[in-house]
Design a protein around this motif. Structure first.
Motif, short mmCIF file in Angstrom:
data_model
loop_
_atom_site.label_atom_id
_atom_site.label_comp_id
_atom_site.label_asym_id
_atom_site.label_seq_id
_atom_site.Cartn_x
_atom_site.Cartn_y
_atom_site.Cartn_z
N SER A 357 0.84 -1.20 0.00
CA SER A 357 0.00 0.00 0.00
C SER A 357 0.87 1.25 0.00
CB SER A 357 -0.92 0.01 1.23
OG SER A 357 -0.14 0.17 2.42
N TRP A 358 0.20 2.37 -0.30
CA TRP A 358 0.93 3.64 -0.26
C TRP A 358 1.36 3.97 1.17
CZ3 TRP A 358 2.79 5.39 -4.55
CH2 TRP A 358 2.15 5.14 -5.76
N GLN A 359 0.63 3.48 2.15
CA GLN A 359 1.02 3.68 3.54
C GLN A 359 2.33 2.96 3.85
OE1 GLN A 359 -0.29 5.72 5.91
NE2 GLN A 359 1.53 5.11 7.08
N ASP A 360 2.50 1.76 3.29
CA ASP A 360 3.76 1.04 3.45
C ASP A 360 4.91 1.84 2.84
OD1 ASP A 360 2.46 -1.02 4.68
OD2 ASP A 360 2.41 -2.33 2.93
N ALA A 362 5.00 5.12 2.43
CA ALA A 362 5.24 6.29 3.27
C ALA A 362 6.04 5.93 4.51
CB ALA A 362 3.90 6.92 3.66
N THR A 363 5.68 4.79 5.12
CA THR A 363 6.42 4.34 6.31
C THR A 363 7.88 4.06 5.97
OG1 THR A 363 4.40 3.34 7.22
CG2 THR A 363 6.52 2.59 8.12
N SER A 364 8.11 3.40 4.84
CA SER A 364 9.48 3.13 4.39
C SER A 364 10.24 4.43 4.17
CB SER A 364 9.46 2.29 3.12
OG SER A 364 8.85 1.05 3.32
N GLY A 365 9.55 5.42 3.58
CA GLY A 365 10.19 6.71 3.35
C GLY A 365 10.56 7.40 4.64
N GLU A 366 9.69 7.31 5.66
CA GLU A 366 9.99 7.92 6.95
C GLU A 366 11.22 7.27 7.60
OE1 GLU A 366 6.38 7.40 9.04
OE2 GLU A 366 5.29 8.97 7.95
N VAL A 367 11.26 5.93 7.52
CA VAL A 367 12.42 5.23 8.07
C VAL A 367 13.69 5.64 7.33
CG1 VAL A 367 13.49 2.98 8.43
CG2 VAL A 367 11.04 3.29 8.89
N TRP A 368 13.63 5.67 5.99
CA TRP A 368 14.78 6.05 5.19
C TRP A 368 15.23 7.46 5.56
CZ3 TRP A 368 15.59 3.54 -0.08
CH2 TRP A 368 16.80 3.94 -0.63
N PHE A 369 14.26 8.38 5.71
CA PHE A 369 14.58 9.76 6.06
C PHE A 369 15.31 9.82 7.41
CE2 PHE A 369 13.61 13.81 8.08
CZ PHE A 369 13.90 14.73 7.07
N ALA A 370 14.78 9.12 8.41
CA ALA A 370 15.39 9.14 9.74
C ALA A 370 16.78 8.54 9.72
CB ALA A 370 14.50 8.38 10.72
N VAL A 371 16.93 7.41 9.02
CA VAL A 371 18.24 6.74 8.95
C VAL A 371 19.26 7.62 8.24
CG1 VAL A 371 19.44 4.83 7.84
CG2 VAL A 371 17.35 4.39 9.12
N THR A 372 18.82 8.33 7.22
CA THR A 372 19.73 9.16 6.43
C THR A 372 20.24 10.36 7.22
OG1 THR A 372 18.61 8.51 4.37
CG2 THR A 372 19.96 10.50 4.30
N PHE A 373 19.38 10.97 8.01
CA PHE A 373 19.76 12.20 8.71
C PHE A 373 20.36 11.94 10.09
CE2 PHE A 373 17.13 14.06 5.47
CZ PHE A 373 17.69 15.31 5.25
N PHE A 374 20.08 10.80 10.70
CA PHE A 374 20.52 10.53 12.06
C PHE A 374 22.04 10.61 12.24
CE2 PHE A 374 21.96 7.39 15.22
CZ PHE A 374 21.38 7.92 16.37
N PRO A 375 22.86 9.93 11.41
CA PRO A 375 24.31 9.95 11.63
C PRO A 375 24.91 11.35 11.60
CG PRO A 375 23.74 8.17 10.15
CD PRO A 375 22.51 9.01 10.30
N GLY A 376 24.44 12.21 10.69
CA GLY A 376 24.99 13.55 10.61
C GLY A 376 24.83 14.33 11.89
N PHE A 377 23.65 14.21 12.53
CA PHE A 377 23.41 14.92 13.79
C PHE A 377 24.29 14.35 14.91
CE2 PHE A 377 19.43 15.98 11.56
CZ PHE A 377 19.43 17.35 11.75
N ILE A 378 24.49 13.05 14.91
CA ILE A 378 25.37 12.45 15.92
C ILE A 378 26.79 12.97 15.76
CG2 ILE A 378 26.42 10.29 16.71
CD1 ILE A 378 23.54 10.66 17.58
N TRP A 379 27.27 13.02 14.52
CA TRP A 379 28.64 13.50 14.29
C TRP A 379 28.76 14.99 14.61
CZ3 TRP A 379 32.00 10.12 14.71
CH2 TRP A 379 31.88 8.85 14.13
#
Length: 449
Positions: A357-360, A362-379
């Motif tokens: 579904s499109w909800q699946d 969207a959920t995948s996109g949210e996870v991808w977004f969080a994973v992509t931005f998380f390391p930069g903030f930690i560094w």
């Protein structure tokens, strides 16, 4: 596609996505503990193994059309002092410059400055050849003076580089251990007032520092093109041309030294600063050259695996360093391809089992977004905690831009593959930015040879 295969793809995809932030947290945890304890242990161990302290220092400055920066670089290098009041000699290799570089150098009247002018057709055959010419010159002078080559250290500072005032003292401390043949110092960015500069300083000051610190504990430190210091004796063991025509001659030199059993250490206690590349097109070109050089060095994988001088842990890290950029490029294409196929299936009314579904989506996109931005903030937080010379606001801004910086790296990787496959090796020189002049160094005289 069966339900089992669908779940396998979903689990594999999320495992790949989460591997990056998990490994980031692990590396950050190690780096913090390393700063607190390991550096002291390494230095104490070096001091207990005898006295291989260097007595003579040379700084090689490779210069090709460096008129706007070479004056500052030379004056900064001439001001560096080592243990016991020793002073560095500076050897500039003018590799066939056709701008005002020769005039700028001629205006610096200093007894510890020497200029080696290379004319065509010998000139402009790459940084490695320029360094080899300077190395042979230094080796000849050292032999004529009867100085032990293990007491002579050659440092490389690029045309836009400036070493910290303690750089020779710190290198000497690390090299007191006679088994250490090379030291790499930390690299920082000077012009980090612009976004691209801030992102590159986040990369060097936090991420590269943590990676090199990890390698320091397992004897796999890599040499960089700027801020590398090597004993003359270690270079002599590699023959008449220690640096090759590889596009990342520094990486290849480090691999050759590891294969030769030479100890290499990393120190974050001294730095060499350089200019950031603040133009996206030029930055992509620079990173493409680095990626192509990394690809060229893959030919050492077999020799590394066969070497009896390299332990299993060290071997795994070297393989990871050489191969991971290409694995990341392939995995990114695979993940993106899976998402595009799933989205196309949804649009056509034929959903894939792993994306129903499109909800699946969207959920995948949210996870991808969080994973992509998380390391930069930690560094960014690591950079602030460790260095404390940049505002948290600027670092967080750089963290937001970091994923785009990584995307640029992927583009550079694909371009590097295409260039290597087509046999293209030529490169345009990185443009320098004008800076405020540095005062000339005092006119002290160095110790003989």
């Amino acid at each position: 596609m069966t339900a089992a295969n669908s779940w396998f793809l979903v689990i594999t995809g999320y495992a790949i996505l989460l591997a990056w932030p998990v490994s980031t947290l692990a590396l950050v945890s190690f780096a913090v503990r390393y700063m607190a304890s390991h550096r002291r242990v390494v230095v104490d161990r070096s001091l207990a193994k005898g006295d291989g302290t260097p007595e003579h220092f040379w700084i090689i400055v490779p210069a090709l059309n460096e008129e706007v920066v070479v004056g500052n670089t030379v004056n900064a290098a001439l001001a560096l002092g080592g243990p016991g009041g020793t002073l560095a000699r500076v050897l500039v290799v003018d590799d066939g410059s056709d701008d005002r570089t020769p005039d700028v150098l001629a205006a610096i009247n200093h007894p510890r400055l020497m200029v080696l002018r290379r004319e065509l057709p010998e000139a402009r055959k790459g940084k490695g050849e320029a360094l080899n010419a300077a190395y042979r010159y230094i080796a000849q002078i050292t032999a004529e003076a009867g100085v032990r080559p293990d007491k002579v250290v050659i440092g490389i500072i690029d045309g836009d580089g400036q070493g910290s005032s303690n750089i020779l003292l710190e290198v000497s401390r690390m090299m007191r251990d006679p088994q250490i043949g090379a030291v790499q110092v930390q690299v920082r960015i000077r012009n980090r007032n612009k976004l691209l500069g801030a992102v590159q300083d986040l990369e060097f000051g936090a991420i590269v520092n943590a990676c090199q610190s990890l390698r320091d504990t397992i004897d796999t430190v890599g040499l960089g093109g700027n801020g590398q210091f090597t004993r003359l004796s270690a270079l002599l063991a590699l023959g008449d041309a220690p640096w090759s025509a590889c596009l990342v001659e520094d990486l290849e030199l480090g691999l050759r030294m590891h294969l030769d059993g030479v100890g290499i250490r990393y120190t974050p206690r001294a730095t060499v600063t350089q200019q950031a590349v603040v133009d996206l097109r030029r930055l992509t070109r620079q990173r493409t050259r680095w990626a192509q050089g990394n690809l060229q060095c893959a030919r050492y994988l077999r020799r590394l695996a066969a070497s009896k001088r390299i332990g299993v842990t060290s071997l795994v890290e070297m393989f990871h360093y050489l191969v991971s950029p290409w694995i990341n490029a392939l995995v990114t294409v695979a993940l993106l391809g899976g998402v595009l196929v799933g989205a196309a299936g949804l649009a056509l009314g034929h959903p894939m089992p792993y994306l129903r579904s499109w909800q699946d989506l969207a959920t995948s996109g949210e996870v991808w977004f969080a994973v992509t931005f998380f390391p930069g903030f930690i560094w960014a937080l690591v950079h602030r905690y460790r260095l404390r010379d940049e505002s948290l606001r600027r670092l967080l801004t750089a963290a937001v831009a970091y994923p785009v910086f990584l995307l640029l790296g992927l583009v550079a990787t694909y371009r590097a593959i295409a260039r290597q496959a087509s046999g293209r090796q030529s490169w345009a020189k990185t443009e320098r930015l004008a800076e405020e002049p540095i005062s000339p160094a005092p006119m002290q005289v160095a110790l003989a040879a």
